[in-house]
Design a protein around this motif. Structure first.
Motif, PDB file in Angstrom:
ATOM      1  N   VAL A  83       1.856  -8.868 -11.061  1.00 12.96           N
ATOM      2  CA  VAL A  83       2.580  -9.518  -9.960  1.00 12.96           C
ATOM      3  C   VAL A  83       4.026  -9.811 -10.379  1.00 12.96           C
ATOM      4  N   GLU A  84       4.225 -10.289 -11.611  1.00 13.00           N
ATOM      5  CA  GLU A  84       5.591 -10.550 -12.094  1.00 13.00           C
ATOM      6  C   GLU A  84       6.411  -9.263 -12.140  1.00 13.00           C
ATOM      7  N   MET A  85       5.780  -8.174 -12.572  1.00 14.61           N
ATOM      8  CA  MET A  85       6.476  -6.875 -12.597  1.00 14.61           C
ATOM      9  C   MET A  85       6.866  -6.459 -11.185  1.00 14.61           C
ATOM     10  N   ALA A  86       5.959  -6.659 -10.225  1.00 15.51           N
ATOM     11  CA  ALA A  86       6.266  -6.307  -8.834  1.00 15.51           C
ATOM     12  C   ALA A  86       7.450  -7.118  -8.320  1.00 15.51           C
ATOM     13  N   ILE A  87       7.425  -8.430  -8.562  1.00 16.04           N
ATOM     14  CA  ILE A  87       8.497  -9.312  -8.054  1.00 16.04           C
ATOM     15  C   ILE A  87       9.854  -8.910  -8.627  1.00 16.04           C
ATOM     16  N   SER A  88       9.856  -8.460  -9.884  1.00 16.82           N
ATOM     17  CA  SER A  88      11.132  -8.119 -10.536  1.00 16.82           C
ATOM     18  C   SER A  88      11.575  -6.686 -10.257  1.00 16.82           C
ATOM     19  N   SER A  89      10.761  -5.905  -9.544  1.00 21.52           N
ATOM     20  CA  SER A  89      11.136  -4.506  -9.281  1.00 21.52           C
ATOM     21  C   SER A  89      11.893  -4.394  -7.956  1.00 21.52           C
ATOM     22  N   LYS A  90      12.362  -3.191  -7.663  1.00 24.87           N
ATOM     23  CA  LYS A  90      13.147  -2.942  -6.453  1.00 24.87           C
ATOM     24  C   LYS A  90      12.217  -2.657  -5.267  1.00 24.87           C
ATOM     25  N   ALA A  91      12.526  -3.253  -4.131  1.00 21.04           N
ATOM     26  CA  ALA A  91      11.692  -3.032  -2.940  1.00 21.04           C
ATOM     27  C   ALA A  91      11.806  -1.592  -2.451  1.00 21.04           C
ATOM     28  N   ASP A  92      10.681  -1.043  -2.025  1.00 24.35           N
ATOM     29  CA  ASP A  92      10.650   0.326  -1.515  1.00 24.35           C
ATOM     30  C   ASP A  92       9.530   0.385  -0.470  1.00 24.35           C
ATOM     31  N   LYS A  93       9.900   0.656   0.792  1.00 26.06           N
ATOM     32  CA  LYS A  93       8.903   0.649   1.867  1.00 26.06           C
ATOM     33  C   LYS A  93       7.851   1.738   1.698  1.00 26.06           C
ATOM     34  N   ALA A  94       8.120   2.703   0.813  1.00 21.95           N
ATOM     35  CA  ALA A  94       7.130   3.764   0.576  1.00 21.95           C
ATOM     36  C   ALA A  94       6.001   3.300  -0.348  1.00 21.95           C
ATOM     37  N   ASN A  95       6.159   2.142  -0.985  1.00 16.79           N
ATOM     38  CA  ASN A  95       5.066   1.602  -1.790  1.00 16.79           C
ATOM     39  C   ASN A  95       3.961   1.124  -0.849  1.00 16.79           C
ATOM     40  N   GLU A  96       2.792   1.705  -0.954  1.00 13.04           N
ATOM     41  CA  GLU A  96       1.712   1.384  -0.016  1.00 13.04           C
ATOM     42  C   GLU A  96       0.365   1.686  -0.675  1.00 13.04           C
ATOM     43  N   ILE A  97      -0.698   1.178  -0.104  1.00 12.90           N
ATOM     44  CA  ILE A  97      -2.051   1.512  -0.556  1.00 12.90           C
ATOM     45  C   ILE A  97      -2.792   2.190   0.592  1.00 12.90           C
ATOM     46  N   ALA A  98      -3.851   2.882   0.267  1.00  9.79           N
ATOM     47  CA  ALA A  98      -4.609   3.623   1.282  1.00  9.79           C
ATOM     48  C   ALA A  98      -5.215   2.681   2.312  1.00  9.79           C
ATOM     49  N   GLU A  99      -5.266   3.133   3.550  1.00  7.40           N
ATOM     50  CA  GLU A  99      -5.874   2.354   4.611  1.00  7.40           C
ATOM     51  C   GLU A  99      -7.402   2.320   4.459  1.00  7.40           C
ATOM     52  N   GLN A 100      -8.053   1.438   5.207  1.00  8.10           N
ATOM     53  CA  GLN A 100      -9.508   1.289   5.092  1.00  8.10           C
ATOM     54  C   GLN A 100     -10.235   2.571   5.492  1.00  8.10           C
ATOM     55  N   GLN A 101     -11.254   2.900   4.700  1.00  5.97           N
ATOM     56  CA  GLN A 101     -12.139   4.036   4.987  1.00  5.97           C
ATOM     57  C   GLN A 101     -13.566   3.605   4.672  1.00  5.97           C
TER      58      GLN A 101
END
Length: 429
Positions: A83-101
């Motif tokens: 979580v700390e690594m995420a907060i300190s990284s650059k935002a990118d709208k392409a960062n995503e996880i797979a939708e429900q299946q």
């Protein structure tokens, strides 16, 4: 905690640490391995490998941590780090996880090795090589059975489990006679069954025989522009170059030579390339992509036309193109000529068994040295060659396919024929 409890605890820990979206992948492998060194069985061992991959997304920022100590305290510490690594990284709208299946489990046999049969097949192969190819020295054999358990969940409700096992046989060899030594070579075969001797799998016997022939090599008579017949063992390197142009990085950076070629001709009409991750025909099959989707078979190039890029979820969102449903486990359609007919139709060229060269440039230019290869003239194999350079362009090469063999070799990684290309610059010393 059992494995399911571990991965659910990890997801809860990421959410508790402040992740808005999560992906967790737990992979446990057990490998039972025989080693042969200098012609003798030198080792049998069992090894274990565990990795837990934690991904946290916070405001379109991404952090990933890998750990192999799975106690609760270490998972909590690693979740906070992600979580700390995420907060300190650059935002990118392409960062995503797979939708429900729908949740699913894939359990594919074999899941346990037949150790007695592994030993028998190994001893059988060593005796075969010694008797039939006395000039050839088996430098090393790595023969293992690896079982893997993979759990993948995310905070959208994705929940997959895969269990499978495969036998992997890799043999490395050279030939020696007096002061003469052939160039090193190797071959790998992956299988789910031990139903036949390894001497009868793929081209293993042929490659051992050729190693003995390659004690005597010659330079090609002159530099020329001619044909190159690539063997199934060598073809995967060139397929990886081609498919590499279809992956995330070159398409996102717009450096791919194929960035504007979707739906267009990029190879001769006779060329068809398929990805078969769920096919029983390919031993290294898989059922879930790294992004968290059920894998599917697909056709990447059909009649020479590019049908799909090989983008992951990130690359698809970044470029606006479709995500690939699978990648790897390649199969190329067979042609209508036998290998013998292809060689007979070759006026001047080489048979490329192994290639030593760097990665192609952005425009497809490549160069390298032909190893364990043969000179062909007037429809006949003349002699094994030494110190021979190849120069060409991959993009032009794909449009210059002349013939594809009826025969194919299924290594367990892929299923390839022999393919003849024309217009390659071939030079000797």
């Amino acid at each position: 905690m059992n494995n399911k409890e571990i991965i659910r605890y990890a997801q809860a820990s990421l959410l508790k640490a402040g992740a808005q979206k999560t992906k967790c992948n737990l992979i446990k492998k057990e490998k039972q391995e025989f080693n042969v060194a200098a012609g003798e069985i030198s080792l049998f061992r069992t090894t274990f490998d565990t990795n837990l991959y934690l991904t946290a997304l916070v405001d379109d920022k991404k952090g990933t941590v890998t750990l192999n100590n799975l106690d609760m305290e270490n998972i909590d510490i690693s979740a906070k780090q992600a979580v700390e690594m995420a907060i300190s990284s650059k935002a990118d709208k392409a960062n995503e996880i797979a939708e429900q299946q729908p949740a699913n489990e894939f359990v594919k046999e074999p899941t346990k090795p037949d150790l007695d049969k592994m030993y028998d097949r190994l001893v059988e192969f060593m005796a075969f090589a010694k008797e039939k190819h006395p000039k050839t020295i088996i430098e090393e054999i790595n023969f293992d059975f690896t079982t893997s358990d993979s759990y993948l969940i995310n905070s959208n409700g994705v929940d997959y489990f895969t269990k499978k096992g495969i036998y992997t046989f890799v043999v490395m060899f050279t030939s020696k006679e007096g002061k003469k030594t052939s160039s090193f070579n190797y071959v790998a075969h992956v299988t789910k069954e031990l139903d036949k001797p390894f001497s009868k799998c793929g081209n293993i016997d042929k490659l051992l025989r050729e190693s003995g022939e390659q004690l005597e090599t010659k330079s090609i008579p002159e530099n020329f522009v001619g044909d190159m017949i690539i063997t199934p063992e060598c073809l995967d390197e060139f397929v990886s170059y081609i498919t590499g142009y279809l992956a995330d990085y070159p398409l996102i950076t717009k450096t791919s030579v194929f960035k504007d070629k979707l739906g267009k001709q990029i190879a001769k009409e006779c060329f068809n390339l398929h990805s078969k991750p769920i096919s029983d025909e390919i031993a290294t099959s898989y059922y879930v992509t790294g992004d968290g989707y059920e894998a599917k078979d697909s056709t990447v190039i059909e009649n020479g036309i590019l049908k799909t890029f090989l983008l992951g979820l990130y690359g698809a969102k970044k470029t606006g193109e479709k995500r690939a449903v699978g990648s790897g486990c390649w199969e190329i359609d067979k042609g209508d000529k036998t290998l013998e007919e292809i060689i007979k139709s070759t006026k001047k060229g080489i048979i490329l068994n192994r290639f030593s060269g760097g990665s192609p440039s952005d425009n497809g230019d490549f160069s390298g040295i032909a190893k364990n290869s043969y000179y062909v003239e007037n429809g006949k194999i003349q002699f094994p060659i030494s110190e021979t350079m190849i120069n060409g362009n991959l993009i032009e090469m794909m449009m210059n396919i002349e013939e594809i063999s009826k025969e194919r070799v299924n290594s367990g990684y892929n299923n390839y024929p022999w393919i003849k290309f024309n217009g390659l610059a071939i030079s000797g010393k």
